[in-house]
Design a protein around this motif. Structure first.
Motif, PDB file in Angstrom:
ATOM      1  N   ILE A 298      -0.809 -27.126   0.692  1.00 13.22           N
ATOM      2  CA  ILE A 298      -0.907 -26.173  -0.410  1.00 13.22           C
ATOM      3  C   ILE A 298      -2.046 -25.189  -0.173  1.00 13.22           C
ATOM      4  N   ASP A 299      -1.726 -23.900  -0.214  1.00 11.70           N
ATOM      5  CA  ASP A 299      -2.742 -22.851  -0.242  1.00 11.70           C
ATOM      6  C   ASP A 299      -2.743 -22.235  -1.633  1.00 11.70           C
ATOM      7  N   VAL A 300      -3.880 -21.669  -2.033  1.00 11.26           N
ATOM      8  CA  VAL A 300      -3.974 -21.035  -3.347  1.00 11.26           C
ATOM      9  C   VAL A 300      -4.511 -19.619  -3.196  1.00 11.26           C
ATOM     10  N   ALA A 301      -4.113 -18.760  -4.122  1.00  9.36           N
ATOM     11  CA  ALA A 301      -4.600 -17.385  -4.176  1.00  9.36           C
ATOM     12  C   ALA A 301      -4.922 -17.056  -5.626  1.00  9.36           C
ATOM     13  N   ALA A 302      -6.019 -16.325  -5.840  1.00  9.74           N
ATOM     14  CA  ALA A 302      -6.479 -16.028  -7.201  1.00  9.74           C
ATOM     15  C   ALA A 302      -6.035 -14.656  -7.684  1.00  9.74           C
ATOM     16  N   SER A 303      -5.240 -13.936  -6.892  1.00  7.94           N
ATOM     17  CA  SER A 303      -4.790 -12.604  -7.304  1.00  7.94           C
ATOM     18  C   SER A 303      -3.584 -12.193  -6.472  1.00  7.94           C
ATOM     19  N   GLY A 304      -2.925 -11.128  -6.908  1.00 11.15           N
ATOM     20  CA  GLY A 304      -1.801 -10.605  -6.144  1.00 11.15           C
ATOM     21  C   GLY A 304      -2.235 -10.092  -4.786  1.00 11.15           C
ATOM     22  N   ASP A 305      -3.367  -9.428  -4.722  1.00 12.74           N
ATOM     23  CA  ASP A 305      -3.871  -8.911  -3.440  1.00 12.74           C
ATOM     24  C   ASP A 305      -4.152 -10.039  -2.465  1.00 12.74           C
ATOM     25  N   GLU A 306      -4.775 -11.126  -2.958  1.00 13.47           N
ATOM     26  CA  GLU A 306      -5.076 -12.261  -2.093  1.00 13.47           C
ATOM     27  C   GLU A 306      -3.791 -12.903  -1.583  1.00 13.47           C
ATOM     28  N   CYS A 307      -2.784 -12.945  -2.436  1.00 17.98           N
ATOM     29  CA  CYS A 307      -1.477 -13.474  -2.041  1.00 17.98           C
ATOM     30  C   CYS A 307      -0.888 -12.656  -0.889  1.00 17.98           C
ATOM     31  N   LEU A 308      -0.930 -11.340  -1.015  1.00 18.92           N
ATOM     32  CA  LEU A 308      -0.363 -10.471   0.017  1.00 18.92           C
ATOM     33  C   LEU A 308      -1.108 -10.616   1.336  1.00 18.92           C
ATOM     34  N   ASN A 309      -2.413 -10.804   1.271  1.00 20.92           N
ATOM     35  CA  ASN A 309      -3.186 -11.019   2.499  1.00 20.92           C
ATOM     36  C   ASN A 309      -2.802 -12.319   3.184  1.00 20.92           C
ATOM     37  N   LEU A 310      -2.597 -13.372   2.383  1.00 19.50           N
ATOM     38  CA  LEU A 310      -2.267 -14.674   2.953  1.00 19.50           C
ATOM     39  C   LEU A 310      -0.902 -14.685   3.634  1.00 19.50           C
ATOM     40  N   ILE A 311       0.093 -14.069   3.010  1.00 16.44           N
ATOM     41  CA  ILE A 311       1.445 -14.144   3.576  1.00 16.44           C
ATOM     42  C   ILE A 311       1.590 -13.321   4.846  1.00 16.44           C
ATOM     43  N   GLN A 312       0.618 -12.452   5.116  1.00 13.06           N
ATOM     44  CA  GLN A 312       0.644 -11.719   6.385  1.00 13.06           C
ATOM     45  C   GLN A 312       0.101 -12.573   7.530  1.00 13.06           C
ATOM     46  N   ARG A 313      -0.647 -13.626   7.177  1.00 13.77           N
ATOM     47  CA  ARG A 313      -1.256 -14.479   8.201  1.00 13.77           C
ATOM     48  C   ARG A 313      -0.539 -15.812   8.371  1.00 13.77           C
ATOM     49  N   LYS A 314       0.137 -16.284   7.318  1.00 15.93           N
ATOM     50  CA  LYS A 314       0.764 -17.597   7.379  1.00 15.93           C
ATOM     51  C   LYS A 314       2.196 -17.536   6.853  1.00 15.93           C
ATOM     52  N   GLN A 332       4.830  -7.415 -10.073  1.00 17.06           N
ATOM     53  CA  GLN A 332       4.471  -6.381  -9.100  1.00 17.06           C
ATOM     54  C   GLN A 332       4.211  -6.982  -7.721  1.00 17.06           C
ATOM     55  N   THR A 333       3.557  -8.144  -7.706  1.00 15.64           N
ATOM     56  CA  THR A 333       3.277  -8.816  -6.430  1.00 15.64           C
ATOM     57  C   THR A 333       4.569  -9.224  -5.745  1.00 15.64           C
ATOM     58  N   LEU A 334       5.522  -9.767  -6.517  1.00 12.35           N
ATOM     59  CA  LEU A 334       6.813 -10.162  -5.954  1.00 12.35           C
ATOM     60  C   LEU A 334       7.515  -8.970  -5.317  1.00 12.35           C
ATOM     61  N   HIS A 335       7.516  -7.844  -6.017  1.00 15.17           N
ATOM     62  CA  HIS A 335       8.184  -6.651  -5.483  1.00 15.17           C
ATOM     63  C   HIS A 335       7.545  -6.206  -4.161  1.00 15.17           C
ATOM     64  N   LYS A 336       6.220  -6.322  -4.066  1.00 16.61           N
ATOM     65  CA  LYS A 336       5.546  -5.940  -2.818  1.00 16.61           C
ATOM     66  C   LYS A 336       5.851  -6.924  -1.695  1.00 16.61           C
ATOM     67  N   ILE A 337       5.994  -8.207  -2.051  1.00 13.13           N
ATOM     68  CA  ILE A 337       6.359  -9.212  -1.038  1.00 13.13           C
ATOM     69  C   ILE A 337       7.716  -8.868  -0.436  1.00 13.13           C
ATOM     70  N   ARG A 338       8.667  -8.529  -1.303  1.00 13.37           N
ATOM     71  CA  ARG A 338      10.019  -8.222  -0.835  1.00 13.37           C
ATOM     72  C   ARG A 338      10.073  -6.924  -0.027  1.00 13.37           C
ATOM     73  N   ALA A 339       9.156  -6.002  -0.317  1.00 14.37           N
ATOM     74  CA  ALA A 339       9.178  -4.693   0.352  1.00 14.37           C
ATOM     75  C   ALA A 339       8.318  -4.656   1.614  1.00 14.37           C
ATOM     76  N   GLU A 341       7.104  -4.968   5.206  1.00 17.52           N
ATOM     77  CA  GLU A 341       7.738  -5.098   6.514  1.00 17.52           C
ATOM     78  C   GLU A 341       6.995  -6.120   7.374  1.00 17.52           C
ATOM     79  N   GLY A 342       7.751  -6.816   8.221  1.00 19.11           N
ATOM     80  CA  GLY A 342       7.153  -7.786   9.120  1.00 19.11           C
ATOM     81  C   GLY A 342       6.534  -8.974   8.416  1.00 19.11           C
ATOM     82  N   ASN A 343       7.006  -9.264   7.222  1.00 20.88           N
ATOM     83  CA  ASN A 343       6.455 -10.351   6.424  1.00 20.88           C
ATOM     84  C   ASN A 343       7.322 -11.597   6.607  1.00 20.88           C
ATOM     85  N   PRO A 344       6.785 -12.672   7.215  1.00 20.58           N
ATOM     86  CA  PRO A 344       7.600 -13.873   7.444  1.00 20.58           C
ATOM     87  C   PRO A 344       8.049 -14.564   6.162  1.00 20.58           C
TER      88      PRO A 344
END
Length: 623
Positions: A298-314, A332-339, A341-344
């Protein structure tokens, strides 16, 4: 001139106080973060106990620094209200979580008097409202030793889009002397009561709370009877965003409590990776705690920005996302995840975690692109069912459990359990603890008990050999293993004694270990003899096992299967990849239930990835 100089000095002092308190937060957060890693990774109970004390002291220090920072902002007129849309249910959930640990520790009742018809979505300064009510609730719990704490929330109409909310926090605690009440809201003032002084604090909490309420156009009132309790109340206006009623929050909260109390994990997934996103630290801790037994990564993120940073690395298998977060919200975070590019993790399931339980919420979240949603307070049973549904099948290993709905079977089992308990108790076994460690699986407990009997002599011989050689590191390894074996079967006294000797041997205290070891050996010897008689009586009269028809795979007895799994575990524990692979190949030849075959597949995948520690966890689920 003197007045002007004094004013400049005070301003400089306020600015310095503000800057220092802000800068102090960074090292404190670093200390707490590293300490949390110790708590998660250390296997030493003594070290973890020290770390818990560090965490408690660190959190107190962080709260004090935050109070000083807030007070300095108020003194320099730098405190500003930040208004936005918030859910009343989410606010209440966060507040209850913030005091639940201390409330349960002190065995206080928490009574909720929440108006069911209050509009569920409002516009106001949620952060400071949470701080205000949180201060009042934490004070109520701190100064109450027995009885209850009550949170009351009601409202009345002011205009078409404005309501007045009334908050009352009551307790049955120590109360406040009449002469002390006028000083309550003065900075750095402490009550003269000796009992209250023991609770600590800066004396800023109520001063800050009072000023924040005044900034919102209200006033803080207090009623107290010394020795019987206190009631703090305030009223402020808030704009209405959505008039849908909140509903029965108390019922939802009580159901979540029952779910947690009856919890037993339904699955483990040591190779499953999930990300939990929530701006509230306590909510993150609650979610992690609920999933601890599943062994998910389990990883945790305290904000949408932190979430987006994590999914680019893991890469993750699933994301659990809070909806209402400051800055970028969950949608808003979900929409950015889906949009992105290169996001595993672009196409993985995302579940909304929200306090929004009103009608139509599910449709709203599905429309926005979430796979599902779960309301807060989190129901542990629903949470696990959802994870089983959305995690990839190849990382989920379902645990065995009885049908809790079968009342007749339960009654019969309880009767058998009492009989077994009476037999095993005199031998030093707490059967209920042992069954809890086995997930309630009686058959598995019987197998483990049999294996425990077979290893007692082996462990004692090894310990005596190391003791004769004066080899304390070797002794520590064996006694550590014995401690775990004993704990698994509910031999708590033996486990406690082994733990004491483990600490001594790791400290190199040969003389102390030599003096105390005979106590341990005596316990092991008595337990081995008593267990031998018990196991013989259990096996007497049992029908011989009939061979099953061949299904193209080799047959293997349960005892041999367990022994072979233990051999695999030993190779994994030694990081012997080739030996583990060979043992896995052997195990896969045998005719076993699908659950065992799946366990072997998970283990093999982990070995191929050189994740021997994860493979060992998978094997240990059936040992």
């Amino acid at each position: 001139m003197g007045v002007e100089k004094k004013k400049k000095t005070e301003n400089a002092s306020d600015i310095f106080l503000s800057n220092m308190s802000h800068e102090l937060r960074t090292p404190i957060n670093t200390i707490l973060g590293l300490n949390e890693m110790i708590l998660r990774e250390s296997q030493e109970e003594t070290v973890k106990e020290y770390a818990r004390d560090i965490r408690q002291a660190g959190n107190i220090l962080l709260a004090l620094v935050s109070d000083i920072l807030d007070f300095s902002k108020l003194e320099t007129d730098k405190m500003e209200l930040t208004e936005g849309i918030y859910d009343v249910s989410s606010l209440l959930n966060d507040l209850i979580n913030s005091i639940s640990l201390q409330q349960r520790k002190k065995k206080l009742d928490l009574q909720l008097e929440i108006a069911q018809d209050i509009p569920y979505k409002l516009f106001g300064d949620e952060i400071h409202i949470r701080q205000i009510i949180g201060n009042l609730l934490s004070n109520a719990v701190r100064y109450t030793d027995k009885g209850k704490v009550t949170l009351h929330l009601s409202w009345k109409e002011v205009s078409e889009d404005v309501i007045e909310i009334c908050v009352i926090v009551k307790d049955t605690g120590k109360g406040i002397r009449k002469e002390d009440i006028p000083n309550l809201f003065k900075a750095f003032q402490r009550m003269h009561s000796v009992d209250r002084s023991k609770a600590g604090g800066t004396g800023l909490g109520l001063a800050i709370t009072d000023r924040l309420i005044k900034m919102m156009g209200g006033s803080l009132e207090v009623q107290s009877v010394y020795g019987k309790g206190s009631a703090f109340s305030f009223k402020i206006t808030q704009k209405v965003v959505d008039r849908k009623p909140l509903g029965d929050f108390e019922k939802q909260y009580q159901e979540s409590l029952r779910s947690v109390e009856a919890y037993r994990e339904k699955f483990i997934a040591p190779m499953g990776r999930i990300l939990i996103v929530d701006d509230n630290a306590m909510n993150l801790a609650v979610a992690q705690g609920l999933l601890k037994a599943t062994r998910l990564q389990i990883d945790v993120a305290a904000s949408g920005d932190e979430c987006l940073n994590l999914i680019q690395r893991k890469t993750y298998h699933l994301i659990c996302m809070d909806h209402m977060m400051p800055g970028m919200d969950g949608v808003q975070t979900l929409h950015k995840i889906r949009a992105m590019e290169g996001n595993p993790s672009q196409d993985i399931p995302v579940i909304a975690l929200t306090a929004n339980a009103v009608a139509g919420a599910r449709e709203l979240y599905l429309k926005e692109g979430f796979q599902d949603y779960l309301t807060k307070p989190i129901d542990a049973d629903k949470f696990e069912n959802m994870l089983i549904e959305y995690l990839p099948e190849n990382v989920v290993y379902l645990t065995k459990g009885r049908d809790d709905n079968d009342a007749d079977a339960q009654t019969e089992e309880d009767g058998e359990l009492e009989f077994l308990e009476s037999q095993l108790y005199v031998m030093g076994f707490n059967i209920r603890n042992g069954l809890r460690y086995m997930g309630g699986d009686r058959a598995l407990y019987g197998k483990v008990l049999h294996d425990f009997h077979s290893i007692l002599q082996e462990k004692e011989t090894a310990l005596q050999d190391f003791l004769k050689k004066g080899d304390m590191p070797g002794y520590a390894i064996i006694v550590h293993s014995l401690k775990g074996n004993a704990r698994n079967v509910g031999a708590d006294d033996l486990a406690d004694e082994a733990f004491e000797l483990e600490k001594m041997s790791k400290a190199g205290q040969l003389e102390d270990v030599t003096v105390r070891s005979p106590i341990l050996f005596g316990m092991m010897n008595r337990m081995r003899k008593s267990l031998q008689s018990y196991l013989e009586s259990q096996s007497a009269g049992e029908p011989e096992e009939q061979p099953r028809e061949s299904e193209g795979e080799e047959e293997i007895s349960e005892d041999r299967w367990i022994r072979t799994l233990k051999e695999l575990a030993a190779r994994l524990d030694d990081f012997d990849g080739d030996g583990a692979a060979a043992k896995l190949k052997e195990l896969k030849r045998y005719d076993r239930p699908e659950s065992d075959k799946k366990m072997l597949r998970l283990c093999e995948k982990a070995v191929n990835d050189y994740a021997y520690d994860i493979a060992l966890e998978v094997v240990n689920t059936v040992l």
